[in-house]
Design a protein around this motif. Structure first.
Motif, mmCIF file in Angstrom:
data_model
loop_
_atom_site.group_PDB
_atom_site.id
_atom_site.type_symbol
_atom_site.label_atom_id
_atom_site.label_comp_id
_atom_site.label_asym_id
_atom_site.label_seq_id
_atom_site.Cartn_x
_atom_site.Cartn_y
_atom_site.Cartn_z
ATOM 1 N N GLU A 65 17.647 -9.360 33.219
ATOM 2 C CA GLU A 65 17.109 -9.533 34.497
ATOM 3 C C GLU A 65 16.638 -8.248 34.811
ATOM 4 N N THR A 66 17.267 -6.964 34.686
ATOM 5 C CA THR A 66 16.595 -5.808 34.679
ATOM 6 C C THR A 66 15.684 -5.316 33.598
ATOM 7 N N GLY A 67 16.042 -5.490 32.423
ATOM 8 C CA GLY A 67 15.423 -4.939 31.259
ATOM 9 C C GLY A 67 16.026 -3.867 30.809
ATOM 10 N N VAL A 68 17.027 -3.351 31.529
ATOM 11 C CA VAL A 68 17.668 -2.014 31.402
ATOM 12 C C VAL A 68 18.738 -1.899 30.111
ATOM 13 N N THR A 69 18.468 -0.656 29.354
ATOM 14 C CA THR A 69 19.459 -0.734 28.173
ATOM 15 C C THR A 69 20.320 0.362 28.342
ATOM 16 N N GLN A 70 21.648 -0.226 28.493
ATOM 17 C CA GLN A 70 22.795 0.723 28.671
ATOM 18 C C GLN A 70 22.673 1.881 27.718
ATOM 19 N N ARG A 71 23.120 3.022 28.151
ATOM 20 C CA ARG A 71 23.194 4.265 27.245
ATOM 21 C C ARG A 71 24.129 4.008 26.042
ATOM 22 N N ARG A 72 25.200 3.136 26.391
ATOM 23 C CA ARG A 72 26.261 2.865 25.324
ATOM 24 C C ARG A 72 25.591 2.186 24.183
ATOM 25 N N VAL A 75 22.696 2.553 22.831
ATOM 26 C CA VAL A 75 21.785 3.439 21.942
ATOM 27 C C VAL A 75 22.571 4.030 20.979
ATOM 28 N N PRO A 76 22.800 3.668 19.652
ATOM 29 C CA PRO A 76 23.732 4.323 18.811
ATOM 30 C C PRO A 76 23.308 5.700 18.439
ATOM 31 N N ARG A 77 23.133 6.467 19.018
ATOM 32 C CA ARG A 77 23.175 8.174 18.898
ATOM 33 C C ARG A 77 23.566 8.932 19.898
ATOM 34 N N LEU A 78 23.651 10.231 19.736
ATOM 35 C CA LEU A 78 23.965 11.015 20.923
ATOM 36 C C LEU A 78 22.870 11.347 21.758
ATOM 37 N N ARG A 79 21.496 11.326 21.354
ATOM 38 C CA ARG A 79 20.407 11.586 22.285
ATOM 39 C C ARG A 79 19.854 10.275 22.746
ATOM 40 N N ALA A 80 20.502 9.883 23.635
ATOM 41 C CA ALA A 80 20.348 8.134 24.063
ATOM 42 C C ALA A 80 19.614 7.987 25.275
ATOM 43 N N SER A 81 19.148 9.143 25.930
ATOM 44 C CA SER A 81 18.378 9.048 27.100
ATOM 45 C C SER A 81 17.228 8.026 26.943
ATOM 46 N N ASP A 82 16.411 7.954 25.899
ATOM 47 C CA ASP A 82 15.258 7.164 25.830
ATOM 48 C C ASP A 82 15.485 5.825 24.805
ATOM 49 N N PRO A 83 15.938 5.020 25.389
ATOM 50 C CA PRO A 83 16.270 3.831 24.492
ATOM 51 C C PRO A 83 14.955 3.204 23.865
ATOM 52 N N MET A 84 13.849 3.607 24.395
ATOM 53 C CA MET A 84 12.638 3.031 23.656
ATOM 54 C C MET A 84 12.215 3.579 22.460
ATOM 55 N N ARG A 85 12.720 4.950 22.056
ATOM 56 C CA ARG A 85 12.502 5.690 20.825
ATOM 57 C C ARG A 85 13.497 5.133 19.690
ATOM 58 N N SER A 86 12.789 4.722 18.588
ATOM 59 C CA SER A 86 13.221 4.341 17.485
ATOM 60 C C SER A 86 13.652 5.497 16.558
ATOM 61 N N SER A 87 14.621 5.162 15.707
ATOM 62 C CA SER A 87 14.986 6.504 14.898
ATOM 63 C C SER A 87 16.189 6.116 13.766
ATOM 64 N N ARG A 88 16.098 6.740 12.982
ATOM 65 C CA ARG A 88 17.539 6.678 11.803
ATOM 66 C C ARG A 88 18.690 6.777 12.719
ATOM 67 N N VAL A 89 19.800 6.287 12.372
ATOM 68 C CA VAL A 89 20.987 6.334 13.186
ATOM 69 C C VAL A 89 22.282 6.418 12.158
ATOM 70 N N THR A 90 23.422 6.612 12.741
ATOM 71 C CA THR A 90 24.579 6.627 11.913
ATOM 72 C C THR A 90 25.653 5.536 12.112
ATOM 73 N N THR A 91 25.292 4.635 13.087
ATOM 74 C CA THR A 91 26.087 3.423 13.311
ATOM 75 C C THR A 91 25.153 2.342 14.030
ATOM 76 N N PHE A 92 25.731 1.265 14.294
ATOM 77 C CA PHE A 92 25.011 0.065 14.760
ATOM 78 C C PHE A 92 25.799 -0.759 15.857
ATOM 79 N N LEU A 93 25.153 -1.462 16.535
ATOM 80 C CA LEU A 93 25.613 -2.416 17.602
ATOM 81 C C LEU A 93 25.926 -3.646 16.884
#
Length: 335
Positions: free
Chosen positions: A166-173, A175-193
């Motif tokens: 409904e809102t298009g919002v991605t909850q901070r939790r 985004v599987p990285r510590l720097r989670a303020s920008d969910p639109m940034r793809s990156s290598r990470v250390t875990t997954f959903l």
């Protein structure tokens, strides 16, 4: 599962609409009946487990559906003998059901032969695990997965972006990285959903499946750490989107206890001995700073004690070079 038949049918319909080669679908009722999935736009295999095995236990049963020798031709709506792929759970009971899709051999591209060649006992190259109340937002998700795995032989797992429909919002939790303020940034990470991902089956062949005894919480990180220790990489892709209603994990009655217990098990199973007290000390401090309710804190400490008092499964501490790799990726295994 069983309480969201409309959402499940919508999810399967979104899988059927994926571009490129068809994606095989398996639906599992993890201790609950599977809603009617006949008459959909793609073949669906189903299995009903007599008891709820939890999220990782159900998914491990599901993985067996795509091992060589399983029955890939079971008709829609029929029970599958020997297992089925699974992901996610219901709003009230973790691990109660879900779906998964797969690509047949060659669809995602095999790693090249030679020094980096890998093969495994599966009929498929990639498994997609999707929560049963989710919905693939775009028609090119499977195509993007195939392209990503074909282009990078070291890529073992892809974590999708979860967005509220409904809102298009991605909850901070989510985004599987510590720097989670920008969910639109793809990156290598250390875990997954756990409810929105694609896993190369060779990862499972190399390091095994999810830790079934965890039942709920941190099972993805356990698999992620073992995959990274084996040399695989994990990507977070913001362009691969699963619509899913925004929720709070604490809605589950077992949340605080299992989060704490499994955090201890995770450390005991995977971390070098010197890092175990550091990792658990950091998470104890973070838990206190978050100021959970008195009942939640009591459950958390109960789970923490349980994690030390009960068997955690096989211990295979990661290499120190893996610790350094996690650190370079932005999340050292102390937080």
């Amino acid at each position: 599962m069983g309480t969201r038949p409309a959402e499940l049918r919508a999810l399967i319909d979104s899988i059927a609409k994926q571009d490129g080669d068809p994606v095989e679908v398996v639906v599992v009722g993890n201790g609950s009946p599977v809603p009617d999935v006949t008459g959909l736009s793609c073949p669906v295999r189903t299995v009903e487990l007599p008891e709820n095995l939890g999220i990782p236990g159900g998914r491990n049963v599901g993985i067996e559906a795509f091992r060589t020798g399983s029955d890939p031709a079971a008709p829609a709506g029929s029970p599958l003998q020997g297992g089925a792929a699974v992901a996610g759970g219901t709003a009230s009971t973790p691990g109660a059901g879900g779906t998964a899709g797969s690509d047949r051999p060659g669809a995602a591209g095999r790693p090249p032969t030679g020094a980096g060649a890998r093969s495994g006992p599966f009929d498929v190259d990639v498994l997609l695990f999707l929560d049963d109340d989710g919905l693939l937002a775009h028609h090119d998700t499977a195509k993007l997965c195939r392209e990503a795995f074909a282009a990078d032989p070291e890529l073992g797992i892809i974590s999708f972006r979860i967005a509220d429909p409904e809102t298009g919002v991605t909850q901070r939790r989510h985004v599987p990285r510590l720097r989670a303020s920008d969910p639109m940034r793809s990156s290598r990470v250390t875990t997954f959903l756990g409810g929105a991902n694609a896993v190369r089956t060779q990862v499972i062949a190399d390091v095994g499946g999810l830790p079934g005894d965890f039942f709920y919480a941190h099972e993805e990180t356990d698999l992620a750490w073992r995959a990274l220790d084996a040399g695989w990489m994990i990507d977070y892709r913001s362009d691969m989107v699963l619509f899913h209603p925004a929720t709070a994990p604490s809605r589950h009655a077992v949340y605080h206890r299992m989060v704490a217990r499994n955090r201890v098990w995770l450390a005991r199973r995977n971390l070098p001995a010197a890092l175990i007290p550091v990792y658990l000390g950091v998470w104890l401090l973070l838990t206190l700073l978050r100021r959970p309710s008195r009942a939640g804190l009591k459950a958390w400490f109960g789970g923490f004690r349980e994690g030390w008092a009960t068997a955690c499964g096989p211990r295979r501490p990661m290499k120190w070079r893996t610790v350094w790799r996690l650190t370079r990726l932005g999340r050292p295994p102390i937080i």
